[in-house]
Enzyme design. Structure first.
Site, mmCIF file in Angstrom:
data_model
loop_
_atom_site.group_PDB
_atom_site.id
_atom_site.type_symbol
_atom_site.label_atom_id
_atom_site.label_comp_id
_atom_site.label_asym_id
_atom_site.label_seq_id
_atom_site.Cartn_x
_atom_site.Cartn_y
_atom_site.Cartn_z
ATOM 1 N N GLU A 103 -1.924 -9.367 3.160
ATOM 2 C CA GLU A 103 -1.749 -9.980 4.494
ATOM 3 C C GLU A 103 -3.070 -10.342 5.150
ATOM 4 O O GLU A 103 -3.138 -11.269 5.962
ATOM 5 C CB GLU A 103 -0.943 -9.063 5.426
ATOM 6 N N HIS A 133 -3.732 -5.090 0.345
ATOM 7 C CA HIS A 133 -3.157 -5.672 1.569
ATOM 8 C C HIS A 133 -3.338 -7.184 1.555
ATOM 9 O O HIS A 133 -4.275 -7.697 2.173
ATOM 10 C CB HIS A 133 -3.872 -5.104 2.805
ATOM 11 N N CYS A 166 0.822 -1.212 0.000
ATOM 12 C CA CYS A 166 0.000 0.000 0.000
ATOM 13 C C CYS A 166 0.860 1.268 0.000
ATOM 14 O O CYS A 166 1.420 1.620 -1.020
ATOM 15 C CB CYS A 166 -0.989 -0.043 1.164
HETATM 16 N N1 GLN Z 1 -1.717 6.771 2.916
HETATM 17 C C1 GLN Z 1 -1.849 6.006 1.727
HETATM 18 C C2 GLN Z 1 -3.198 6.221 1.048
HETATM 19 O O1 GLN Z 1 -4.126 6.687 1.645
HETATM 20 C C3 GLN Z 1 -1.628 4.533 1.976
HETATM 21 C C4 GLN Z 1 -2.618 3.909 2.894
HETATM 22 C C5 GLN Z 1 -2.164 2.579 3.433
HETATM 23 O O2 GLN Z 1 -0.981 2.273 3.487
HETATM 24 N N2 GLN Z 1 -3.107 1.774 3.887
HETATM 25 O O3 GLN Z 1 -3.358 5.896 -0.093
#
Ligand code: GLN
Length: 556
Positions: A523, A521, A395
């Site tokens: 995970e 994600h 992410c």
């Molecule tokens: N801050 C980033 C976004 O909003 C990544 C978010 C995250 O890592 N879950 O896109």
């Protein structure tokens, strides 16, 4: 008929009540029952999505986005829930619904909105009965929708917390409304070990049971967390002072492999005891499959060393699903995971501190928000690109890998995400178009399960061996496609997009070892016996890299 099991905590928080709850659920699964879980969080946030992980641990993301609609004309979308659902999903091997996470915020909001609608017209709206009724209704709603054999409800916090009182009162009423054998109350406490006298101390647990009894709740089982198994003496004391037979007092000591906890409970015959007191037939538990999984973790021979740079490294819980996904992938590759958290803030002032990364087999760059510590995170990505070592960005980690590539390979000095630097000359990561008009923070990110379309001839596609998958998302920003196009000739590959082809879901570099970023994600979908394909590929690459490093040392 549903059997309702309630799990409360005493003495202190942070003793692994979630893993204990999941393990108790597993005992019923071993006996062929369908198990569902509820977590009650007494805080006033509607969901934990706005909480800092340092304060509250990881925010877990479900596949389902649930519409919380207490009254007509008011609704919120929820997919961000308590981290304990990670334990429930990993132990029970099934997806849960956000509806199963009940917060005080949701309960009070529902009651107040209903009051405005006139639902309680003419009456004083009160904690008892209105809040307690709403709590009981929410529990029964999950029971009706999921129709499990066993519904296990964990109450967050510890007995005695003011904010948890209405929930405990609701449980007291719930137990009265159901048949005696249809509800069980399990209290999880902590038994400290006092070095000076070299003894386990039962007194804090005794007090905690008494507090519970003072609220009209007599536990049926006491599970005592402690460093070591309970001594006979302490077990007897706890049994005497809690009004419980000795077989209802269960040890829950520190163990290396958390997935072994259900087996440890089995040894103490907790599964049979729970069936006995709830009038369920005593069945032989099917343990083989779970034993095989636990053995994977215990018998791992190799060691894989992974560095995890990030900004929430003060408590390990902030990335608990990542840690577990790395463990799953390692165990399934025959390796034991050695993980080191690396705070990226100090790296910013002393880039030499980066050299520490040289001793690892792979680097995983974590999710995150805001600007603190991010320059250090970007430096770790630049390091990996330079050295060509296995790297996985999740992410935010994926977005920052792209920033690092734009800066160090394309030469776009000052390139950044607009989340970090709104005035960057090269906004290579920017808000998703639909996010531009959104001003409020709670539950407004792009959340939940979405289709990911995998591109041919990429390592990501090879990892999944499918053309499309569903993965879970939580973001506002994304990689800007025009910069990804520019990066193509320099060896950057877009390996996945959303269904429209407009949102980049994954990138990888054309290098010998895997350097990859995923906007989702993976995970959250990793299970102890079914590791996420992304994590599995990463760990296999880390082991391959380790082997090459060893050969190079031998040859030099
Ligand atoms: N801050 C980033 C976004 O909003 C990544 C978010 C995250 O890592 N879950 O896109």
């Amino acid at each position: 008929m549903v059997k309702y099991i309630f799990v409360t905590g005493g003495v202190m928080s942070g003793v692994g009540k979630g893993v204990t709850t999941a393990s108790i659920g597993k005992l019923f699964q071993f006996r062929g029952y369908d198990v569902e879980a509820i977590k009650i969080d007494p805080y006033l946030n509607v969901d934990p999505g706005t909480l800092n992980p340092i304060e509250h641990g990881e925010v877990y993301i479900t596949e389902e986005v649930w519409e919380f609609k207490p009254v007509e004309g008011f609704s919120l979308k929820i997919s961000e829930i308590d981290q304990d659902f990670g334990s429930y999903e990993r132990f029970l091997g099934k997806n849960m619904s956000p509806e199963q996470n009940i917060t005080s915020g949701q309960v009070y909001l529902s009651v107040i909105l209903k009051e405005r609608e006139g639902e309680f017209l003419g009456r004083t709206t009160q904690i008892i009965p209105h809040i307690t009724d709403e709590i009981k209704k929410r529990i029964r709603q999950v029971s009706a929708r999921k129709k499990p054999d066993i519904l296990i409800t964990e109450v967050g916090g510890t007995v005695g917390d003011i904010e948890a009182m209405p929930f405990l009162e609701a449980i007291r009423q719930f137990r009265l409304e159901e048949k005696k054998e249809d509800t069980i109350l399990i209290h999880v406490t902590y038994v400290p070990y006092l070095d000076t006298v070299q003894q386990q101390k039962s007194k804090p647990s005794q007090h905690s049971v008494r507090t519970l009894q003072g609220m009209g709740l007599q536990p049926d089982v006491l599970v005592a967390r402690a460093k070591k198994p309970l001594t006979k003496d302490v077990l007897q004391k706890l049994s005497l002072f809690s009004n419980l037979p000795p077989e209802a007092v269960i040890s829950n000591p520190d163990i290396d492999v958390i997935y072994e906890l259900p087996l440890f409970f089995e040894q103490q015959k907790l599964g049979d005891y729970l069936c006995k007191i709830s009038n369920l037939p005593i069945k032989k538990p099917q343990l083989d499959e779970w034993c095989n999984i636990v053995n994977l973790y215990k018998n791992a021979k190799e060691v894989v060393r992974i560095a995890v740079p990030g900004k929430y490294t003060q408590i390990v819980d902030s990335y608990i699903s990542i840690q577990e996904a790395l463990r799953h992938a390692s165990a399934c590759s025959g390796a034991k995971l050695e993980l080191q958290w690396i705070d990226t803030e100090p790296i910013e002032n002393d880039p030499k501190a980066l050299e520490i990364l040289g001793k690892f087999d792979g680097i995983l760059l974590t999710p995150g928000f805001g600007s603190r510590g991010t320059e250090g995170m970007i430096l770790t990505a630049e390091y990996a690109i330079r050295k060509g070592m296995p790297y996985l960005g999740i992410c935010f980690g994926c977005q920052l890998l792209f920033v690092a590539f734009c800066r160090s390979v394309l030469g776009l000095e000052g390139a950044n995400s607009t989340e970090i630097d709104p005035n960057t000359p090269y906004p290579v990561v920017d808000l998703l178009p639909e996010q531009k008009a959104i001003k409020t923070k709670g539950g407004t990110m792009r959340l939940g399960g979405h289709k990911v379309i995998l591109m041919e001839n990429t390592r990501l596609k090879e990892a999944y061996n499918k053309t499309e998958v569903i993965e879970r998302f939580r973001h506002r920003y994304h990689i800007m496609p025009q910069y990804a196009d520019m990066a193509k000739d320099a060896g950057l590959i877009v390996s996945a997009t959303d269904e429209t082809g407009k949102i980049i879901n994954a990138i990888e570099l054309n290098k010998d070892f895997l350097i990859m970023g995923v906007q989702f994600h993976p995970e959250f979908k990793s299970r102890p016996n079914l590791p996420s394909p992304v994590y599995l590929t990463f760990i296999k690459e880390a082991l391959r890299y380790q082997k090459l490093k060893k050969e190079n040392i031998k040859n030099s």
